[in-house]
Design a protein around this motif. Structure first.
Motif, PDB file in Angstrom:
ATOM      1  N   PRO A   1       4.430   6.609 -34.549  1.00 49.32           N
ATOM      2  CA  PRO A   1       3.067   6.821 -35.051  1.00 49.32           C
ATOM      3  C   PRO A   1       2.276   5.516 -35.200  1.00 49.32           C
ATOM      4  N   LYS A   2       0.997   5.640 -34.922  1.00 46.15           N
ATOM      5  CA  LYS A   2       0.077   4.492 -34.929  1.00 46.15           C
ATOM      6  C   LYS A   2       0.063   3.750 -36.271  1.00 46.15           C
ATOM      7  N   LYS A   3       0.298   4.461 -37.353  1.00 49.07           N
ATOM      8  CA  LYS A   3       0.205   3.853 -38.686  1.00 49.07           C
ATOM      9  C   LYS A   3       1.176   2.673 -38.850  1.00 49.07           C
ATOM     10  N   TYR A   4       2.261   2.629 -38.100  1.00 49.99           N
ATOM     11  CA  TYR A   4       3.232   1.549 -38.248  1.00 49.99           C
ATOM     12  C   TYR A   4       2.776   0.250 -37.591  1.00 49.99           C
ATOM     13  N   PHE A   5       1.721   0.340 -36.821  1.00 50.94           N
ATOM     14  CA  PHE A   5       1.205  -0.863 -36.175  1.00 50.94           C
ATOM     15  C   PHE A   5       0.095  -1.501 -36.996  1.00 50.94           C
ATOM     16  N   SER A   6      -0.338  -0.822 -38.043  1.00 51.61           N
ATOM     17  CA  SER A   6      -1.431  -1.363 -38.860  1.00 51.61           C
ATOM     18  C   SER A   6      -0.997  -1.667 -40.285  1.00 51.61           C
ATOM     19  N   MET A   7       0.280  -1.548 -40.562  1.00 55.33           N
ATOM     20  CA  MET A   7       0.785  -1.778 -41.929  1.00 55.33           C
ATOM     21  C   MET A   7       0.845  -3.278 -42.212  1.00 55.33           C
TER      22      MET A   7
END
Length: 149
Positions: free
Chosen positions: A143-149
């Protein structure tokens, strides 16, 4: 032009293997073959090999069979399906065992955002020590969210 078809088959197989891996991880490894995968979820596993490593052999069997049947009687599409599985297996090994779990210290200090995102997603997966309540079962597409954490 046949070589373009074979390249396409190899790439399509590689991409398909992410879905196969996700389903196998969620429903087989965290299901009826949990006894092989369980040691992988234990913190600071001390042995060189884990029971979980048996999955490399399990995934290699169809690849080897497809290489064999992909050469009989002449080179055919089955060979390139086997090649796609093999290439995914190599990518899986490099990402999962080398990058994430540091079984080999090759990419210890990466600053690549994609690789850092993969590592974060897998750490979230491993916060659950049991077979239930898992998340992030994929390996290369998370999921994309792991690249913006």
């Amino acid at each position: 032009m046949e070589y373009l078809l074979f390249i396409g088959i190899t790439i399509a197989t590689f991409i398909t293997m992410e879905g196969v891996t996700w389903c196998t991880h969620k429903f087989v490894m965290h299901g009826f073959l949990w006894y092989l995968h369980e040691d992988h979820h234990q913190p600071k596993y001390q042995n060189i090999l884990e029971k979980n490593d048996a999955f490399f052999v399990i995934f290699a069997i169809p690849s080897i069979a497809l290489f064999y049947y992909g050469l009989e009687p002449v080179l055919n599409f089955k060979f390139f399906i086997g090649l796609g599985i093999l290439l995914y297996g190599i990518a899986y090994f490099l990402v999962h065992d080398v990058l994430i779990h540091q079984r080999f210290k090759w990419f210890k200090h990466t600053k690549n955002k994609y690789l850092i995102g993969l590592r974060k997603a897998h750490k979230i997966h491993h916060k659950h020590l049991g077979k239930e309540h898992g998340e992030c079962f994929g390996m290369l597409f998370v999921p994309k969210k792991y690249f913006s954490m």
